[in-house]
Structures are given as C-alpha cells and as structure tokens.
Design a protein around this motif. Sequence first.
Motif, PDB file in Angstrom:
ATOM      1  N   SER A  44       0.827  -1.207   0.000  1.00  0.00           N
ATOM      2  CA  SER A  44       0.000   0.000   0.000  1.00  0.00           C
ATOM      3  C   SER A  44       0.863   1.259   0.000  1.00  0.00           C
ATOM      4  N   ARG A  46      -1.489   3.961  -1.488  1.00  0.00           N
ATOM      5  CA  ARG A  46      -2.854   3.769  -0.993  1.00  0.00           C
ATOM      6  C   ARG A  46      -2.875   3.629   0.528  1.00  0.00           C
ATOM      7  N   ASP A  47      -1.783   3.933   1.181  1.00  0.00           N
ATOM      8  CA  ASP A  47      -1.661   3.672   2.607  1.00  0.00           C
ATOM      9  C   ASP A  47      -2.715   4.409   3.427  1.00  0.00           C
ATOM     10  N   GLN A  66      -5.647   5.159   2.533  1.00  0.00           N
ATOM     11  CA  GLN A  66      -6.987   4.720   2.185  1.00  0.00           C
ATOM     12  C   GLN A  66      -7.305   3.315   2.690  1.00  0.00           C
ATOM     13  N   GLN A  67      -6.324   2.577   3.105  1.00  0.00           N
ATOM     14  CA  GLN A  67      -6.515   1.202   3.542  1.00  0.00           C
ATOM     15  C   GLN A  67      -6.326   1.111   5.040  1.00  0.00           C
ATOM     16  N   MET A  70      -7.665  -4.418   5.484  1.00  0.00           N
ATOM     17  CA  MET A  70      -7.434  -4.441   4.034  1.00  0.00           C
ATOM     18  C   MET A  70      -5.974  -4.762   3.732  1.00  0.00           C
ATOM     19  N   ASN A  71      -5.047  -4.252   4.562  1.00  0.00           N
ATOM     20  CA  ASN A  71      -3.633  -4.584   4.374  1.00  0.00           C
ATOM     21  C   ASN A  71      -3.410  -6.082   4.532  1.00  0.00           C
ATOM     22  N   SER A 126      -2.883  -4.789  -5.580  1.00  0.00           N
ATOM     23  CA  SER A 126      -3.223  -3.409  -5.257  1.00  0.00           C
ATOM     24  C   SER A 126      -3.454  -2.591  -6.529  1.00  0.00           C
TER      25      SER A 126
END
Length: 91
Positions: free
Chosen positions: A19, A24-25, A27-28, A32-33, A79
């Motif tokens: 992420s 996208r860190d 947003q997750q 999700m990670n 991702s």
Amino acid sequence: MLGWIIYLVIGGIIGWLASIIMRRDAQQGIFMNIIVGVVGSLLGGWLGGMITGHGGNAASGQFDMSSLLWSLIGAVVLSAIVNLVTRGRAR
C-alpha cells in the motif's frame, strides 16, 4: 494455530508495504492490508511459479527472501488491480 497468526502478521506487513508502494496507505486500514498481503502472497507465489518455476509464498511454508519478494510483487499487482477497479487507473 501459531502458523496462522504468523501468516496474518506477515501478510499484514506485506500488504502495508504494497500500500505504501502504490500510495494507498492512507486509504486502507489494517484489515485491508492483511487481505491484500495474504491474497497477494498467493498471487505472487502463483506468478513466480509461472515465470521462474520457483515461486513459493509465505503460505506454503517457504520462508526466505525469494518468497517474501514474490509475495510483495503479488500484493503490489493486486493493489494495482484494486486501483483499476475503484479508480479506473493503475497509478
């Protein structure tokens, strides 16, 4: 039981790294990670097996740098697919 916990922790770390790479860190969340890391690990093992014949992933019990790298590659690919579906671009 301990194997599943270790697998989830490693999956979470790999998903978190993916992420960050894909930006996208923010947003997750942690769940999700973990999902991206675990599914990406399986995807990376499959891709590595198709490309080099020695894929391996953290899920198969092979815990070495090669399997971690393929797991990270799989998580980044996953991702990117999620980005395509949610935003219409791979970024």
